[in-house]
Structures are given as C-alpha cells and as structure tokens.
Write a protein that holds these residues in place. Structure first.
Motif, PDB file in Angstrom:
ATOM      1  N   PHE A 199      13.621 -24.574  12.744  1.00  0.00           N
ATOM      2  CA  PHE A 199      12.682 -24.188  13.796  1.00  0.00           C
ATOM      3  C   PHE A 199      12.312 -22.711  13.740  1.00  0.00           C
ATOM      4  N   GLU A 200      13.242 -21.844  13.425  1.00  0.00           N
ATOM      5  CA  GLU A 200      12.912 -20.411  13.413  1.00  0.00           C
ATOM      6  C   GLU A 200      11.822 -20.095  12.396  1.00  0.00           C
ATOM      7  N   LYS A 201      11.811 -20.803  11.285  1.00  0.00           N
ATOM      8  CA  LYS A 201      10.730 -20.634  10.305  1.00  0.00           C
ATOM      9  C   LYS A 201       9.406 -21.059  10.920  1.00  0.00           C
ATOM     10  N   PHE A 202       9.428 -22.202  11.640  1.00  0.00           N
ATOM     11  CA  PHE A 202       8.217 -22.680  12.295  1.00  0.00           C
ATOM     12  C   PHE A 202       7.759 -21.689  13.361  1.00  0.00           C
ATOM     13  N   ARG A 226       0.601 -17.790  18.424  1.00  0.00           N
ATOM     14  CA  ARG A 226       1.043 -18.918  19.257  1.00  0.00           C
ATOM     15  C   ARG A 226       2.488 -18.707  19.704  1.00  0.00           C
ATOM     16  N   LYS A 227       2.792 -19.212  20.893  1.00  0.00           N
ATOM     17  CA  LYS A 227       4.158 -19.184  21.416  1.00  0.00           C
ATOM     18  C   LYS A 227       4.728 -20.596  21.375  1.00  0.00           C
ATOM     19  N   VAL A 228       5.864 -20.762  20.708  1.00  0.00           N
ATOM     20  CA  VAL A 228       6.526 -22.060  20.679  1.00  0.00           C
ATOM     21  C   VAL A 228       7.994 -21.876  21.035  1.00  0.00           C
ATOM     22  N   GLY A 229       8.589 -22.932  21.549  1.00  0.00           N
ATOM     23  CA  GLY A 229      10.002 -22.891  21.901  1.00  0.00           C
ATOM     24  C   GLY A 229      10.625 -24.254  21.697  1.00  0.00           C
ATOM     25  N   ILE A 230      11.942 -24.251  21.524  1.00  0.00           N
ATOM     26  CA  ILE A 230      12.679 -25.499  21.343  1.00  0.00           C
ATOM     27  C   ILE A 230      13.771 -25.581  22.389  1.00  0.00           C
ATOM     28  N   VAL A 270      10.867 -24.029  27.395  1.00  0.00           N
ATOM     29  CA  VAL A 270       9.925 -23.037  27.921  1.00  0.00           C
ATOM     30  C   VAL A 270      10.578 -21.662  27.941  1.00  0.00           C
ATOM     31  N   GLU A 271      11.832 -21.589  28.334  1.00  0.00           N
ATOM     32  CA  GLU A 271      12.549 -20.318  28.311  1.00  0.00           C
ATOM     33  C   GLU A 271      12.632 -19.768  26.896  1.00  0.00           C
ATOM     34  N   ASP A 272      12.850 -20.644  25.934  1.00  0.00           N
ATOM     35  CA  ASP A 272      12.929 -20.220  24.536  1.00  0.00           C
ATOM     36  C   ASP A 272      11.577 -19.700  24.044  1.00  0.00           C
TER      37      ASP A 272
END
Length: 801
Positions: free
Chosen positions: A440-443, A452-456, A765-767
């Motif tokens: 995920f960190e690569k993504f 873009r903001k993404v979180g897991i 969302v916090e991530d």
C-alpha cells in the motif's frame, strides 16, 4: 447419486418466487380487512390533559376508536420488559396507548379502525388532544447533565449502571510504560427494511381462536404476548410470519403496540383488522440504535501489548427499555475482540432520552465495541510508530488458547464469555494478502504524486452468535417421498429454505428438490425463540440436523425389517434405502412412510399395504410401546453457551482534497463462521452487511433537534448509500474453524458484514488525512471541518514555537 450439499454454493430456492413478485407479505393477507391508523404524539415530552374523540364517532366508515381509557385488564398495563436484568434498576416500558404522558415523538396515543387506511387516517386527524408541555431530554449530553428528567421517578435519567472486570485494570494502566486516553462517539442510526411493520388479525368466533399474521422476527414471542394481554390460552392463538421484507432487528420487539391492538380490535369488532406501517411511522416510532459516548484508558508495553484497559461508556436507550440491557452488554463484552487482555474493566450507564426506543439493529452493540477497541489499537500503533497489523498480532489470542475465557465476564446470554474456536493470526494473514497491505505505501506514493489522498484501514472483530436458549426442528417424510421440514424461528431473507434443505438432504440422503422448509408458523412449531443474534443456522440448523438424524434412524430400522437386512448394511441414496452392494434390494422412503403408519382402512393402493392385516407381527401391537406412527423426526438443540465467529475487514479509501468526499477504492473481508453450509448465502450476507456498514459509517444518522423532533424522517433527508456508493467488488475469503459446541460445527454469519464498518472507515480516513477520527459516522462536511480545525491548530502550534 445423492451429492453432498454442505459447503456447496447452491442457488437460493426462494428467490424465483420473491423476484417474480409472488411473495406474500402482511399487507397481502386478508384483502378487505378493516384497517387501523395510529395517532402519534407530535411532541417529545408532554402530559396528556385530555383526549376528545367525539369528532370521529360519526364519521362514515369508521368502526372504532380506542384510547388508553378503552383498554382493559392486562392490555391496560405497561408492555412487557422482555429481558430483565439485575443491573436494570429503573426499567420502564410504554403502554400500548399512552396513559398520562408521552415520551417521544411518535408514541401511540389513539387508534382508529375504519373501512380502509384513508378513512382511518382522516379520522385520526380529527382527534383533539390537549397537552401540557414538558422539557425534553435529547441526546447523551442532556441525559448525563440531568437538568431535566425523562421519567420523574428515574434519578439522573439512569436506567442502569453495570460494571464487569477481571484483573486490576487501573493498577496495570498506572504502571504501564505507555498510556493513552481516547474519547469517542458513535451517533444514533436505524435500519430501513423495505417492508415496514405490519400485522393482520382475525378472530374466529366459532373456534374461539385468534389468528395473527405479522412481520416479525419472533412469531412465538408475539403469540405469547397476544395471549397474555388478551387473556387467551397459548393454544387459542396462532401466529404466522409470512414473507418479511427485511428485519435487521427492528422487528424483534414483541410486542409492538400494534401487534396487540390489531387482534384486540379484531376480536371486539368480529372483523379482520390490519395495520401497515408507513415510512414516516417507521422513522419516528420504530426502534433505533448505535448512539454511545466512550471514554477509554489503556496502558501498553513497547511492543504494543495491552497491559490494562478501562472503558466507561454512556448508552442512549431512548425513552423506554423493553429489550433490557442487551445492546450495551454486548458492547461491553464484544469490545475485547480477538485480543488477550490481562486486565480489563468496563462500566456503562444506560440513559433515558426523549427519543425513540433503542433495541438491537444488525450488529447489536458490536459495532460500538469494535469501534472502541480498534480505534485504541490504531492509537497504540500511532504512538509507537508501529504497523497497525503488527500491534494487533501482538495482542491476538492464539489458536492453542481455545477455548478461551475472558476472566469471569458474562455475555448477553447470561453465560461465561468463553470463545469456542478461532485462528486470528491466520485471519490476519489472509486479510493482509487480500487487501495487498504490504504494497500500500507504494500505491500511496503514486497517488500522492498525482495529487490524491488515499488511506488504508483495518479492523478485527469477534461476534458472539447462536445464543440460546433453544430451537427445534421437525422433519416429516411424506408417503410421496417428499420431506417437510419446519422450525419455529422466522425468515427475513436469509435463505433459510435453501440452507436448511441442504442440511436435511445431506443428513437423510434425499434429493435437495424434495425438501420443503417452513419457518415462523406456531401451528407447526409452537416452541421457538426467534431470528436474531446470528443464531438461525447454529440453532435451527443444529436442531433440524438432529431431527433428520432421528428420522433417518427410524427409516433404517423400518427398512431393515422390510428388507430383512442388518441396519449397518443399509444406505440411503436419493430417497431410496438400499442394501450396500445389492442395489436391487431396496425400498423407497415414501413406501417406508406408508408402512410406518398401521391403518385400519385402505384409502388407496399405497395405504392398502399399511393396513393392520398386512403389516407386522400379529403377536405384537401394531405400534410398539416405544414407537409412534409416521416417519418423522423431532428434536431440539440447546447450547451450553454461544459460538463466536470472527473476521477482519480492510478498506482502501480516497478523500477528495477539495470536497472531502470519501470514495471506496477497495474493500476486503475475511470471515470465519465455522463450517460453511452455503458459501453463496454467506457471501450474500457479507455483501448486504457491508452495504449497511457503509451507510452507517459515512451517511446514516438520526438527526434530532433540541426539542426532540426528528429532522430527517424521510428518504429525502435520511441518506442511505446507493449502489454507486457501495463497493462494486468486495473481496471475500473464508476461514473455517468448526465450533465444538454443535453437531455441524457452524457459527453465525448474518451480522458479520456490518460489525467493523465504523472502525475500519475511521481507520482508513485517519490514515488518508493524518487527522484523528473520533466520531462516526463522518460526512464530507464534517471531514472538511476537521481539516480546517486541524490546519488552524497546526498553524497555532507553529506560531507558538
């Protein structure tokens, strides 16, 4: 050859009928019945000074109007408190029609019975009620402040205070290398089944018998309530649950006022009477759930292992407590999840507010508990700079620890909180693989370069399922060879007709298509509990399996006599009992059903073979002392304690940098419900639960104003996710750790999809944002406000430094 069906994704047999519009719901029963409409309180808190119904009495088409003054005997007493508890020191329930006071908008005050619903509603509008307004108590803050009281005889608005613990949580926290405090909130929400509540009743004057059809999750509970309140014997009341367009917990309260008032009116008027809830009524008078405030203190070591945890929470139970303390008890015990805590203390207060009652809604207290624990796990990981999955793994109960007892805590069934089986490390391995956690960190970096903001997010849970006290099963083999199966609990779309038929087909060795299943009919199954708490497969599935084994044993005994063979040499294949290795020596189950019933008269060719002159040893009774006529089996399953399913959800989200909208990019579920009966049905349950969970985490809330008026009591204002907001694909994997507590090794699955939703979305969302998420559900406007507040705080800190 009969194919083994347990574990196979058999297509649901009930769907063709339901999808084609051939379902039969409460509103379809007894066309032409008189119809009831309800006058509901427009005020959250008021004394009733007077009720004037004179303007209704001469309206053409109106047959009756009832207020509290018209109720007699047990009907004039408060509705039952279904689940008493020693900690519930100030339990209160409403009357079928308000007596002196109303305590929420929507409380029933009077009813009118007319030729049709239109006339009844017009007549209801003519009833004149004089009120003395009282200050309403709305929300947990107001209840805790107790400046005003919901019930004047309940100090502090506190219905109950309950504490459970093991070890010494305070000492362990005080001496821990690391400590954290969290304050969390979950807002009130509610389920929205396609079909609202509905009840139809007919009184048979000749038979002195009441027939009730109601959209319920517990037909036997309604039967008992109707009998008790109307002064009837149980044997005088039949309750049938027709097709039900969704339950989700709201249809478990037995009785709702209308479930008593409809049969009362039917008997008084000697005419069938019907009540069908409309959508606004569902919003303002059917049960809600979820609302809690939580305060958490936790101590942990350098590896993130929890050394002590102390939780206090405040639960909004609404205006009354008909279902006792089940929801907060579940929160307090299921909060522990899959983790091995050496020291734990939990205290909750269940509080009255002038709002709709709170009873179980799919998940039933578990979403709140999981939210508390999983937010804590995320906070520990953030404090230590550790991977969130590693912190969880460091706290997991291990496979060799089962059965695992959490100190001396007591679960909702009154039994010790003991987990039966599970493999939480394997669940985590599967979940990480399914969501591609390690990549995920690569993504994230790729998305960041694109602006873009993404979180897991990830969340674990354990779900107590299959609570007692019992369920029954009856399996009857007809002379045609068809197999009729009945069980008392009800069906609201779970696929019981399919799953239970799979069990019977395997146990009896008959064709799946020859099995017919009936649920929720007290004429067929007078003793039952109901459908809730993910208990149907565990309870009725086990009872039906035992009943089928009894029927099989009798069939083999009869066949051994008829074929002059040893029982151990017989097998049943496709409904035929045959001698192993000698297929020509066989007899059909239908024929055995004929032979099992010694007859005096021959009604047809089949029954000719079963007359007392043609069957059996003439020196012995036609029916042995330890036997009975017919080829059937009956049994009950009563567990020593609950089974515990488990699972892990993971989600990847994207938060829009400008609008703060939250979009789901990926959703993954790993679930362990023991032995799978039908993976297709289980996955359908998970899909449906995830959809409800998305709604509960991102959209749905009951918005009351300070006067106790529900501001969003329609689908125009109460936001539910469309198909466009629910993940198009949900990645699902299964783990099967069979339960040792029942004959099939199964655990419940019905609520798994919704339980960790608030926790997993808060985590994601916090991530994505780097902002603490402490209140759910979260909307784009709230996330936007959090961003502004966070930016302001950060700027202030930089300026100060």
């Amino acid at each position: 050859m009969t194919t083994k069906l347990m574990g196979e994704p058999v297509a649901r047999v009930e769907d063709d009928r339901l999808v084609a519009g051939r379902g039969r719901y409460a509103d379809d029963i007894l066309p032409g019945a008189l119809e009831m409409a309800v006058l509901r309180s427009p005020h959250a808190h008021a004394r009733i000074r007077s009720i004037d119904v004179d303007a209704v009495l001469d309206v053409p088409g109106v047959h009756a109007v009832y207020t509290y003054e018209d109720l007699e005997g047990p009907m004039a007493e408060p509705l039952p408190l279904l689940i008493p508890h020693p900690a519930l020191t100030h339990g209160r329930t409403q009357y079928a029609l308000a007596k002196d006071e109303v305590n929420y908008v929507g409380e029933a005050i009077a009813v009118v019975v007319a030729d049709n619903r239109y006339l009844a509603e017009d007549a209801v509008s003519r009833i004149d009620v004089e009120y003395e307004f009282l200050p309403p108590v709305v929300g947990i803050d107001a209840a805790r402040a107790a400046e005003h009281l919901v019930h004047e005889d309940v100090p502090g608005n506190v219905a109950a205070v309950m504490e459970q613990s093991f070890g010494d949580a305070e000492a362990a926290i005080a001496s821990a290398p690391h400590r954290l405090t969290l304050d969390l909130t979950v807002e009130r929400s509610a389920c929205m089944p396609m079909e609202g509540r509905g009840t139809v009743a007919r009184w048979d004057e000749d038979l002195n018998r009441m027939s009730v059809w109601t959209s319920t999750q517990t037909s036997t509970g309604v039967r008992a309530a109707v009998a008790a309140k109307l002064g009837l014997d149980l044997g005088q009341v039949d309750v049938v649950t027709p097709d039900v367009g969704g339950g989700f917990g709201v249809k478990i309260v037995h009785p709702w006022p209308e479930e008593l008032l409809v049969p009362m009116a039917a008997r008084a008027l000697r005419r069938p009477v019907k009540f069908t809830e409309d959508r606004r009524e569902h919003f303002i008078s059917s049960a809600h759930e979820r609302g809690q405030q939580q305060h958490i203190e936790v101590g942990f070591d350098d590896e993130g292992r929890v050394l002590g945890m102390s939780v206090k929470f405040w639960h909004d139970n609404g205006a009354y407590t008909p279902y006792g303390l089940i929801v907060p008890i579940i929160t307090s015990t299921q909060l522990l999840g899959p983790y091995k805590l050496p020291n734990y203390k939990v205290v909750f207060e269940s509080l009255y507010t002038n709002t709709v009652i709170v009873t179980p809604y799919r998940g039933a207290g578990r979403p709140q508990g999981v939210y508390a624990m999983e937010r804590t796990m995320d906070a520990i990981a953030a404090e230590l700079g550790m991977d969130r999955t590693v912190v969880r793994e460091n706290n997991f109960i291990q496979p060799e620890d089962f059965p695992y007892a959490h100190g001396e805590l007591t679960f909702q069934d009154g039994r010790p909180l003991i987990y039966d089986s599970g493999n939480y490390p394997e669940l985590m391995r599967k979940a990480r693989d399914l969501v591609d956690w390690s990549s995920f960190e690569k993504f994230r970096e790729e998305a960041r370069r694109e602006g873009r903001k993404v979180g897991i997010g990830i969340a674990c849970y354990v779900e107590g399922t299959g609570v007692g006290p019992y369920e029954g099963g009856h399996v009857h083999i007809e002379t045609s060879g068809k197999v009729k199966v009945s069980t008392g609990l009800t069906t609201q779309g779970q696929g019981h007709q399919t799953a239970f038929a799979q069990i019977v087909a395997d146990e009896l060795g008959v064709r799946f298509e020859d099995v017919e299943v009936v649920t929720g009919d007290t004429r067929r199954s007078p003793y039952s509990v109901g459908t809730f708490a993910s208990r149907a497969a565990v309870m009725s599935g086990s009872a039906i399996a035992l009943a089928a084994r009894n029927a099989r044993a009798k069939a083999l005994r009869l066949a051994a006599d008829a074929l002059e063979a040893d029982i151990d040499d017989l097998e049943i294949v496709d409904g035929i009992v045959r001698v192993k290795g000698a297929p020509d020596s066989q007899i059909a189950l239908g024929t055995l059903a004929v032979l099992s019933n010694p007859l005096r008269y021959a009604f047809d060719e089949a029954s000719r073979a079963a007359t007392q002159f043609a069957v059996g040893d003439p020196t012995k009774p036609p029916v042995a002392e330890d036997d009975e006529p017919g080829l059937e089996g009956k049994d009950y399953y009563s567990p020593s304690r609950s089974t515990f399913a488990s699972g892990i959800h993971a989600v990847v989200v994207e938060t829009d940098p400008e609008t703060a909208e939250i979009r789901i990019l990926k959703y993954a579920v790993v679930h362990d419900c023991g032995t799978l009966i039908n993976p297709r049905i289980v996955e359908g349950q998970v899909h449906g639960g995830v959809a409800q969970g998305v709604g509960g985490a991102l959209y749905e809330r009951m918005a009351y104003d300070e006067s106790g008026q529900l501001q969003n009591a329609s689908f125009m204002d109460f936001l539910m996710p469309y198909v466009t907001e629910v993940p198009e694909t949900i990645e699902i994997d299964h783990l099967e750790t069979p339960s040792p507590l029942n004959p099939l090794g199964i655990k419940g699955a019905g609520e798994a999809g919704v339980i960790p939703s608030a926790a997993v979305f808060a985590s994601a969302v916090e991530d994505a944002e780097g902002i603490p998420i402490t209140a759910m559900p979260i909307s784009p406007s709230e996330l936007y406000a959090l961003r502004l507040a966070h930016s302001s705080t950060t700027l202030h800190e930089r300026t100060a430094s």
